[in-house]
Design an enzyme around this catalytic site. Sequence first.
Site, PDB file in Angstrom:
ATOM      1  CB  ALA A 110      -4.858  -3.607   6.210  1.00 44.51           C
ATOM      2  CB  ALA A 119       1.417  -4.182   4.702  1.00 40.50           C
ATOM      3  CB  SER A 120       5.891  -5.435   2.829  1.00 44.42           C
ATOM      4  OG  SER A 120       6.747  -4.649   4.128  1.00 44.42           O
ATOM      5  CD  GLN A 169      -3.579 -10.709   1.664  1.00 41.45           C
ATOM      6  OE1 GLN A 169      -2.978  -9.807   0.897  1.00 41.45           O
ATOM      7  NE2 GLN A 169      -4.287 -11.838   1.333  1.00 41.45           N
ATOM      8  CE  LYS A 204       1.283  -9.223  10.947  1.00 42.86           C
ATOM      9  NZ  LYS A 204       2.434  -8.799  12.086  1.00 42.86           N
ATOM     10  CG  ASP A 260       8.267  -1.013  12.906  1.00 43.96           C
ATOM     11  OD1 ASP A 260       8.786   0.332  12.950  1.00 43.96           O
ATOM     12  OD2 ASP A 260       7.501  -2.020  12.305  1.00 43.96           O
TER      13      ASP A 260
END
Length: 858
Positions: free
Chosen positions: A247, A249-250, A253, A269, A404
Amino acid sequence: MASSMCVGSVRATSNIHSSSSSSNRLSHSRAVPLTTHRVHRRHAQSDRRHAVTVTARAGGGGPGMAGAAQVATVAALEVSKAVRNKGVEAPDADQSFVALDEERRGQVDAEGLPVVYDKDLIQKYWQTQGNALQQRWTEFVGYSVPYLTRVVGMLITGGTEELQKNGATLAKDARVIFEKLGPTYIKMGQMMSVRPDVLPPDALKELAILQDSVKPFPTEIALRTIEEELGRPIDEVFSELSEEPIAAASLAQVYRGKLVEDGRWVAVKVQRPEVLSTVSKDLYVLRRAAEVYQGLVERFAPQQRTNYVALLNEWAVGFYTELDFMNEGRNQQKIKDLLIREKVEGVYVPEVMHHLCTRRLLVTEWIDGVKLSECGEDEIGELTALGQECFLVQLLQVGFFHSDPHPGNLMRMDDQSKGRLALLDFGLVATVKQEDQDTIVSSIVHLANKDYASLVDDFIKLKILPEDCDRSKVEPLMDKALSPYVKGGGAKKYEEELKKMYGFEDGNAVGGFQAMTQDMLTVMNDIPFSIPPYFALLARAVVTLEGIALGADPDYRMVMEAYPFVARKLLSDDRPEIQKALQEVLYKGGGEGQLTPERLAVLLNSAMGIVSRSSESVFVDFDSVPEDGISVKEAVRYLLSPQAASLRDLLEGEAITAADILLRQATRKLYSRYTASLPTNPFASFLPLPALNEIPGPVLLPTGDPTKGGSLVPVIASPEQLVEAAAPKLTRDEELYALSLKDLAKATAGEDVASVVSGDVVAEPQAVARLALAALASGSAPGLDNAALKGLASQLREQLLPADAEERADAEASLQELVTFLTQDLSAEETATLNEFADRIVAHSWFKVASRLSPLFP
């Protein structure tokens, strides 16, 4: 930043539904989309005002609109110039509620940026980088202003219909702008993509792309980062590592790896290169935008006291902190430990391999599952309930909460041996002070009960309203603003309810608009509310959870769904503030009246998830027990459980009062019969003698002094003196309370129990006999479980049954079942709790009687 609000303006009246184009299988370490909620929506309003003036001056609107727009333009330019002349500063963090790693404060990374958010160190770094900040501001304005100008031009020339017609194009353009502006703005778009009640389908579909289609950075860079962070070759740590990211993301990854040390599969990560410097620049840009908007608010609505710059500060600190993966690992471990301590069921937090974590690298347990938002509607509903309970425990029980809970951070686990719902990604965690937790609990109670007068007090404590606010104006507007929200359904349903409230659906559009405008002006000019900075973090979590739930249930009611948790907290927490809120629920008159059985039953039902709603089907009806409520057995078990400790403390005092009133009533009834049975003086006309009950004599009385061990003291007193001292006459309120207790006993246990409770044991000795025989017949009398004895008792009881025995049968059967349950079916712990409760009531009741007799002592 501004684009997110413009996407929202496309919604018009189109039908709303959720859309997603992501894959089903996701790693739990998926990067977290950052939400901004109210802060940036307000920023967007500021930019929109500027864009309106551009179109109006070009002749796009009428003279009135153009004139107003010109004024707004001049003001905006003046404020912007003033902000620019002040220079750009990094957001402050002096009063932040974000959970930070204080041990590493002051440390900087290889680039020179602080590891833990520090305004001074950030500014020191950018002072050495030339005009990089001004270039980023120019880039931001270059993308946002033309887009806003186009949107406002459509709004002025063609209204919402024009926006709706161009919705797909506008949504795509907004998404592209987010992608071009980078991580900070992609986060904002991801937050908006989970609000089907705010955005139309076209916008949701486009912004959902931001969830899963962020372009990954090269794996070669990721591998180099991993080795740099670990300080050793990768193959010494991982026996296997996926060739491509699972995956992207901003901010980071994720790769799937297998540890050399124990063979466990883990999520690795890895932070994007140079993302910290990019984000820190964007925080400067957003700080400037916030200052521009703050200046406009202070100029056009000086009564408003919300510090939007402070709101931005809190959001900025949180966003920056998300980039510290060591802090994230510590947050994850702490919440995992707290949820275990609080015995939260069904939710699982993955393990953290702390020895492999650095600021740019996070290694955690691998979780296989499906993103919550992609499950079926029924499953979303069930799992959202688990997530909501987990969030409320964090917010209102421990004061340390995940800020979040995005769809990518909530996953339905394939292997549910550890839990059904995995909670992931703890980059942003916030703290809440105990007094604020208590006030939020109180505010939910008052909102659910439509008690706006008390809610004003809560808002004052939360710093939303000032102490000197005008209650006569605030309370009616609270009703109008909050009642539609309590009904549920998110922003779209809220808009529909407002239209009903102001009469737009009755053909009275002009009058309704005037009334709504007047209320808005009152809010803007006369009610100086403010939004505390910590609300920026709380709002992120709330709107995200609500957005997920609305995707499965368009009528989802956040406040009412949270009420069962609040009810359980009221029943279990012994803190004075919570006890006060509990009394407000149980007693009519805000805790100064009498406890009513109906309110107690409603609270117990609410704690077990059965909420009694008012005739409007919106607010909690505290005086009406739900028809499908819990049984007496279930209520008793809950009352004897650790979860009801706080309620038992309150009920103990109530039970002592009830026992005292009933004992005094029974004593006076017995004494009245005694005096009536005494012989009269036949010579009273010429030989007056005191009545027999007025003649004093020696008697031993218990002392009320507990230090003397309840010893007996000899006194000389008459029966009249003894009764008046030990059992004073009931007041009017006490007589009414005794009647209510008799009615309650009759309704739940039958006529015979009601007779005994009301003190009529002499007037109705058959009732006492029937109760004693019923206990013998059921075998519930301790030590007397003999078949022959039970049979004899049953026969004698039948002989004593009154003519209306059939009518009493149900109540007596229920009583017998309850007695059997209390004497035979309770666990050892429940029996001990019940016995301790009863012993304390007897002891206190005895002490009260002894204390009242003390004036008779010599």
